[in-house]
Design a protein around this motif. Structure first.
Motif, short mmCIF file in Angstrom:
data_model
loop_
_atom_site.label_atom_id
_atom_site.label_comp_id
_atom_site.label_asym_id
_atom_site.label_seq_id
_atom_site.Cartn_x
_atom_site.Cartn_y
_atom_site.Cartn_z
N GLY A 76 0.82 -1.22 0.00
CA GLY A 76 0.00 0.00 0.00
C GLY A 76 0.84 1.26 0.00
N VAL A 94 -3.17 2.58 -0.94
CA VAL A 94 -2.42 3.75 -0.47
C VAL A 94 -3.33 4.62 0.40
CG1 VAL A 94 -1.26 5.87 -1.23
CG2 VAL A 94 -0.91 3.74 -2.48
N GLY A 95 -2.84 4.97 1.55
CA GLY A 95 -3.61 5.85 2.43
C GLY A 95 -4.67 5.16 3.22
N ALA A 97 -5.58 2.27 6.17
CA ALA A 97 -4.96 1.50 7.25
C ALA A 97 -5.33 0.03 7.16
CB ALA A 97 -5.39 2.08 8.60
N LYS A 100 -3.04 -3.33 7.01
CA LYS A 100 -1.65 -3.03 7.33
C LYS A 100 -1.25 -3.48 8.73
CE LYS A 100 -1.18 0.68 3.97
NZ LYS A 100 -1.07 2.12 3.71
N GLN A 101 -2.25 -3.72 9.56
CA GLN A 101 -1.96 -4.22 10.90
C GLN A 101 -1.31 -5.61 10.83
OE1 GLN A 101 -2.85 -2.21 13.69
NE2 GLN A 101 -1.40 -3.57 14.71
N GLN A 129 2.20 1.44 15.39
CA GLN A 129 1.45 0.21 15.17
C GLN A 129 0.37 0.02 16.23
OE1 GLN A 129 1.45 -1.77 12.68
NE2 GLN A 129 3.33 -1.25 11.56
#
Lengths: 336, 441
Positions: A76, A94-95, A97, A100-101, A129
């Motif tokens: 991303g 992109v941009g 969340a 992404k965790q 995080q």
């Protein structure tokens, strides 16, 4: 489709859409048709990829093959021209969340603030995080132990060697216990000793169940770390599979080199009769056999020697490597 | 918001640890502010030009004009020239030949003799209904220091007039002067007494323009009833004012420069983050997309504000710079920082390397500094450059700071400079946005 929708990929069950991978609906990571151009240059052509939970997947290719661009889209960081990525069932973009965790990224660069200490760097990354307080401190201590830098935790990163900085960078990707750790050329600029230590640590992470996406132009690293790999060239994924599958795909044979004394002519004749052995040559004290799968033939070789009073001095299996695979697929050496 | 603060905090910490950055961003402008203020005083090497108009054309006013003109004969930094009337003085101001004018009004002599002391009236101000004569001070837009000098001249004339009255009052009340002690006060105040001329000459020997004998009684009565409080401008005060004026100009000037230096270092920081891979790492974290850039912007904005605050604080405390209305000062300074931020965004949108970022930021900052009057006061710049300065937001900022310091303007009176600065900042930000988006794609 620009960057995919918000829901997970439709289950296709087709290995054709994600070659060599498990059912995409069960994959931890799924990429569909990722494409990215920079001007006239198409850096990545319609990349399909699937990585199962706990799997170690390698992207192998020469510099400029599109590995980093592919990883950047997957994480991303770069918006694809088309195609979509899902991590842990969530659309990544992109941009956003989402997804992404589950992701830990170790970029190609060290990606550390060199005016901060290792602990300060890790604390910052941990907070971003979502880690807090006691848990954050505990995890920082734990990952420092994992990368064997606990005794240098409070030293500024600028005072570290390249290998130590790289290990700190890897620690930064591990803080939040990601399900997928993405390592982009993690041994670039690292001395051989540190490189070995890093590879051992990465392999250990894989053993502990963290899925790995590992890119490198060092075939031996990818072979050592990864269960399965894709080979990229000029933005295309030109092959994918386990090492064995890739070697078999180019029809190359393993070479058994046997040093022995005794009746080597009879020994060679018996070798020719073994299943999988396609050619046997004798040269003084050495017998060379070409076989489809050398390691599977090897257990049958040893019992042949005793009845013929042949004493085996050494046996080696020389398997074709990914360099040869790449050469066969592209007509060029991997490091050209 | 938490991610924003974390990223801004990290960047702030790094910047505060970067001594060379602090020296370049705050130390250099601060030293420049002090050195330039002390070295150039208020004159900056270019004399301040003020016109003097004697509209009264009386013996008293001519004497005053001659005394004032003579008083500035040996003052290198101030050139006093005569103008025939107020209209000619205004023409000279419009042409830029003088920066301000003092007009001795018609009826001055009469006012000095019988009525209350003249009242200095800067153009546009309202005077009280009881004024019988106003010393008019006309101040042009381009030379605020000349305006300050003109106001000083007017104040000195008024003070001298009052000094006459106070001298008489003191004489009446205390009887301390030898001439009076030896004689008869009634005789002194009697125009027909033979001793009065000599006594008055002695009594007012140090006064700029001695009063007529007939005026003394009236002056004495007026002075005795006056609340007092007027203070003479002596030489020491005049010297202090010159230095203060320089600091009042170059303090804000260097503060703006500090903000530009500090804030336009942001593109370099952004590119370094990209090169180091830290930006990618931040963007791979589960935080809003805008957080990394916004955190960096917040950090440099805070450092920019601190840099301006440090420079302004030091010149104010150490050099006695008059900075004017604190609210106006804060509003204008914030606008300057926002402009610097937008400029930094524009630079970041077109450069690819740290060297390019440094080079372009330095070139743009110095060009703006020269054109905007940061090293030479705006009024001392050639007319063409003064016009060009109107195209620079920092030039507008200097107009705003000058209005605050020299004219005592409040925030309401510097809305135009603030609006221009913010307008330019908005345009720059809009122009920068596509480039920044491209780089992040």
């Amino acid at each position: 489709m620009a960057a995919g929708g918000e829901t997970g990929p439709a289950p296709t069950g087709s290995r054709g859409e994600a070659p060599g991978a498990q059912d995409p609906s069960e994959a931890l990571v799924t990429c569909r048709g990722l494409r990215k151009s920079f001007g006239d240059l198409v850096a990545v052509h319609d990349l399909d990829l699937a990585i199962a939970p706990g799997e170690s997947y390698g992207l192998l290719g020469p510099n400029g093959a599109g590995k980093t661009t592919a990883i950047s889209m997957l994480c991303g960081l770069v918006r694809p021209d088309r195609g979509a990525v899902w991590i842990d069932g969530q659309s990544v973009g992109v941009g956003r969340a989402a997804g992404k965790q589950a992701l830990g990224l170790v970029p190609q660069q060290m990606a550390l603030y060199d005016d901060l200490s290792a602990r300060e760097n890790l604390a910052l990354l941990g907070r971003l995080q979502g880690l807090r307080g006691r848990e954050l401190r505990r995890r920082v201590d734990e990952v420092l132990e994992v990368v064997q830098l606990a005794d240098r935790a409070n030293d500024r990163v600028a005072t570290f060697s390249g290998g130590m900085q790289r290990r700190t960078s890897i620690a930064g990707g591990l803080l939040h216990r990601p399900r997928l750790l993405v390592l982009d050329e993690p041994t670039v600029g690292v001395d051989p000793q540190s490189r070995n230590a890093i590879l051992e640590q990465v392999i250990e992470l894989g053993r502990e169940g963290t899925a790995l996406l590992y890119t490198s132009h060092y075939m031996e690293e990818v072979e050592r770390v990864c269960d399965r790999m894709g080979i990229m060239d000029h933005g295309h994924k030109i092959a994918e599979g386990t090492r064995r599958e890739l070697v078999d795909s180019i029809g190359s044979l393993d070479r058994l080199l046997i040093e022995a004394t005794g009746d080597l002519d009879s020994f060679a004749d018996r070798l020719r009769d073994l299943a999988g052995v396609e050619q046997v040559d004798r040269d003084d004290a050495t017998v060379t056999a070409l076989a489809r799968n050398g390691r599977s033939v090897l257990p049958q070789v040893i019992p042949l020697a005793a009845p013929l009073d042949v004493e085996l001095l050494s046996v080696e299996v020389d398997e074709p490597d990914l360099e040869q695979v790449f050469l066969a697929l592209t007509g060029r050496a991997l490091r050209d | 918001m938490r991610a924003l603060l974390l990223i801004a905090g990290r960047d702030l910490r790094s910047r505060l640890r970067d001594r060379s950055g602090l020296i370049q961003g705050i130390g250099v402008p601060l030293v420049l502010a002090v050195v330039i203020s002390l070295a150039f005083g208020g004159g900056n090497g270019d004399p301040v030009r003020v016109a003097l108009v004697d509209a009264d054309e009386s013996e008293r006013s001519t004497a005053i004009a001659d005394e004032v003109l003579a008083g500035f004969d040996e003052v290198e930094d101030v050139v006093l020239t005569e103008a025939a009337d107020e209209a000619e003085a205004r023409e000279l101001i419009a042409a830029g030949e003088v920066g301000a004018a003092v007009v001795l009004p018609e009826g001055l002599a009469e006012a000095l003799g019988a009525g209350p002391a003249p009242v200095a009236a800067a153009e546009g101000s309202e005077t009280g209904p009881d004024s019988v004569a106003e010393l008019v001070v006309v101040i042009g837009d381009s030379q605020p220091v000349a305006g300050a000098v003109a106001e000083g001249i007017a104040g000195q004339i008024i003070a001298q007039a009052d000094q006459v009255a106070f001298s008489v009052a003191a004489t009446i009340e205390l009887g301390v002067r030898e001439a009076i002690a030896a004689g008869d006060f009634e005789a002194i105040t009697d125009p027909d007494a033979p001793a009065s001329e000599a006594a008055l000459d002695d009594l007012f020997s140090e006064v700029l323009v001695p009063p007529d004998v007939e005026d003394v009684a009236a002056l004495g009565e007026r002075a005795a009833e006056a609340p007092g409080g007027l203070v003479l401008d002596d030489d020491a005060d005049a010297g202090a004012r010159e230095r203060l004026d320089a600091a009042s100009y170059f303090g804000p000037s260097m503060a703006v420069l500090a903000a530009l230096f500090v804030v336009t270092s942001a593109p370099r920081a952004l590119i370094r983050e990209r090169r180091q891979g830290t930006l990618q790492r931040l963007r791979a974290a589960p935080i809003p997309a805008w957080a990394p850039m916004a955190g960096l912007a917040l950090s440099v904005a805070l450092i920019g504000i601190v840099a301006m605050g440090v420079v302004l604080g030091v010149v104010s405390v150490a050099l006695g710079a008059q900075l004017g209305d604190p609210v106006g000062l804060a509003a204008l300074s914030l606008a300057v920082v926002l402009f610097a931020g937008a400029l930094a965004a524009l630079i970041a949108s077109v450069v690819r390397t740290e060297q390019q970022a440094d080079g372009l930021a330095a070139a743009v900052t110095f060009a703006l500094a020269v054109l905007g009057g940061h090293f030479i006061e705006l009024h001392a710049l050639p007319d063409g450059v003064q016009t060009v300065a109107l195209a620079t937001p920092n030039g507008w900022a200097m107009r705003g700071y000058t209005a605050l310091a020299a004219d005592g303007a409040g925030v309401g009176e510097i809305l135009l400079p603030i609006a221009v600065i913010l307008g330019v900042a908005a345009v720059l930000a809009l122009v920068a946005l596509p480039g920044l988006r491209r780089q992040e794609a």
